[in-house]
Design a protein around this motif. Sequence first.
Motif, PDB file in Angstrom:
ATOM      1  N   VAL A  77       0.536   9.497  -5.509  1.00 53.13           N
ATOM      2  CA  VAL A  77       0.898  10.889  -5.184  1.00 53.13           C
ATOM      3  C   VAL A  77       1.806  11.465  -6.277  1.00 53.13           C
ATOM      4  O   VAL A  77       1.623  12.602  -6.711  1.00 53.13           O
ATOM      5  CB  VAL A  77       1.571  10.963  -3.793  1.00 53.13           C
ATOM      6  N   LEU A  78       2.773  10.675  -6.737  1.00 55.64           N
ATOM      7  CA  LEU A  78       3.672  11.159  -7.799  1.00 55.64           C
ATOM      8  C   LEU A  78       2.919  11.439  -9.094  1.00 55.64           C
ATOM      9  O   LEU A  78       3.174  12.449  -9.763  1.00 55.64           O
ATOM     10  CB  LEU A  78       4.799  10.154  -8.039  1.00 55.64           C
ATOM     11  N   ILE A  79       1.993  10.553  -9.456  1.00 53.30           N
ATOM     12  CA  ILE A  79       1.212  10.776 -10.673  1.00 53.30           C
ATOM     13  C   ILE A  79       0.349  12.029 -10.529  1.00 53.30           C
ATOM     14  O   ILE A  79       0.288  12.863 -11.438  1.00 53.30           O
ATOM     15  CB  ILE A  79       0.336   9.538 -10.990  1.00 53.30           C
ATOM     16  N   GLY A  80      -0.314  12.166  -9.395  1.00 53.15           N
ATOM     17  CA  GLY A  80      -1.140  13.356  -9.171  1.00 53.15           C
ATOM     18  C   GLY A  80      -0.325  14.631  -9.164  1.00 53.15           C
ATOM     19  O   GLY A  80      -0.722  15.646  -9.749  1.00 53.15           O
ATOM     20  N   PRO A 138       0.805  -1.228   0.000  1.00 52.02           N
ATOM     21  CA  PRO A 138       0.000   0.000   0.000  1.00 52.02           C
ATOM     22  C   PRO A 138       0.835   1.275   0.000  1.00 52.02           C
ATOM     23  O   PRO A 138       0.430   2.272  -0.599  1.00 52.02           O
ATOM     24  CB  PRO A 138      -0.841  -0.120   1.275  1.00 52.02           C
ATOM     25  N   TRP A 139       1.999   1.251   0.639  1.00 56.37           N
ATOM     26  CA  TRP A 139       2.803   2.474   0.683  1.00 56.37           C
ATOM     27  C   TRP A 139       3.396   2.790  -0.682  1.00 56.37           C
ATOM     28  O   TRP A 139       3.434   3.952  -1.094  1.00 56.37           O
ATOM     29  CB  TRP A 139       3.896   2.365   1.751  1.00 56.37           C
ATOM     30  N   ALA A 140       3.838   1.770  -1.402  1.00 55.55           N
ATOM     31  CA  ALA A 140       4.351   2.004  -2.752  1.00 55.55           C
ATOM     32  C   ALA A 140       3.229   2.474  -3.676  1.00 55.55           C
ATOM     33  O   ALA A 140       3.427   3.371  -4.510  1.00 55.55           O
ATOM     34  CB  ALA A 140       4.982   0.721  -3.306  1.00 55.55           C
ATOM     35  N   ALA A 141       2.043   1.894  -3.530  1.00 56.35           N
ATOM     36  CA  ALA A 141       0.903   2.318  -4.344  1.00 56.35           C
ATOM     37  C   ALA A 141       0.526   3.762  -4.031  1.00 56.35           C
ATOM     38  O   ALA A 141       0.259   4.558  -4.939  1.00 56.35           O
ATOM     39  CB  ALA A 141      -0.285   1.391  -4.107  1.00 56.35           C
ATOM     40  N   LEU A 142       0.517   4.113  -2.758  1.00 54.49           N
ATOM     41  CA  LEU A 142       0.200   5.487  -2.361  1.00 54.49           C
ATOM     42  C   LEU A 142       1.245   6.460  -2.899  1.00 54.49           C
ATOM     43  O   LEU A 142       0.904   7.521  -3.434  1.00 54.49           O
ATOM     44  CB  LEU A 142       0.110   5.598  -0.834  1.00 54.49           C
ATOM     45  N   ALA A 143       2.512   6.098  -2.780  1.00 56.28           N
ATOM     46  CA  ALA A 143       3.583   6.963  -3.296  1.00 56.28           C
ATOM     47  C   ALA A 143       3.450   7.140  -4.809  1.00 56.28           C
ATOM     48  O   ALA A 143       3.594   8.253  -5.320  1.00 56.28           O
ATOM     49  CB  ALA A 143       4.952   6.372  -2.942  1.00 56.28           C
ATOM     50  N   GLY A 144       3.151   6.061  -5.527  1.00 52.45           N
ATOM     51  CA  GLY A 144       2.973   6.164  -6.972  1.00 52.45           C
ATOM     52  C   GLY A 144       1.800   7.058  -7.330  1.00 52.45           C
ATOM     53  O   GLY A 144       1.893   7.893  -8.239  1.00 52.45           O
TER      54      GLY A 144
END
Length: 147
Positions: A18-21, A10-16
């Motif tokens: 956030v980066l895309i947004g 979940p943390w990698a998905a959240l970071a990805g």
Amino acid sequence: MTIDWNAFSPWAALAGGVLIGLASAIYLLANGRIAGIAGVVGMAWHALRKGQGLKGQGERWWFIGGLMLAPWLWQVVKPLPAAQMVASPAMVAIAGLLVGVGVRMGNGCTSGHGVCGLSRLSVRSLVNVLSFMGAGFVTVAVLRHVL
């Protein structure tokens, strides 16, 4: 459906996400346009076909270059997951062409509508995302449970 909890990140998905947004917001603020991949690639390709080359298209080519470079940069941090093809090359080509037709019919791609359009509360993007997702759900259900 089962979830592989050992691979759940979940943390990698959240970071990805956030980066895309963040990248989409920066692109919108800098260019006044949403960062839909189909639109960026389409406009860059159109300029090349018209013989304009890279003139006035710098940010689009940087965007495309970033998309192509990202997997190699990620490998510095963590190995990419193993890719496994479960379809023939012909089926992949047909699917790609159908996606292209859908992008044209929907006035944009899933990333443009899903990330940028929904964040702007665009009704057209909401309808498109619901259509994309609905068609995907129906396709998977038919392929897995009917055929």
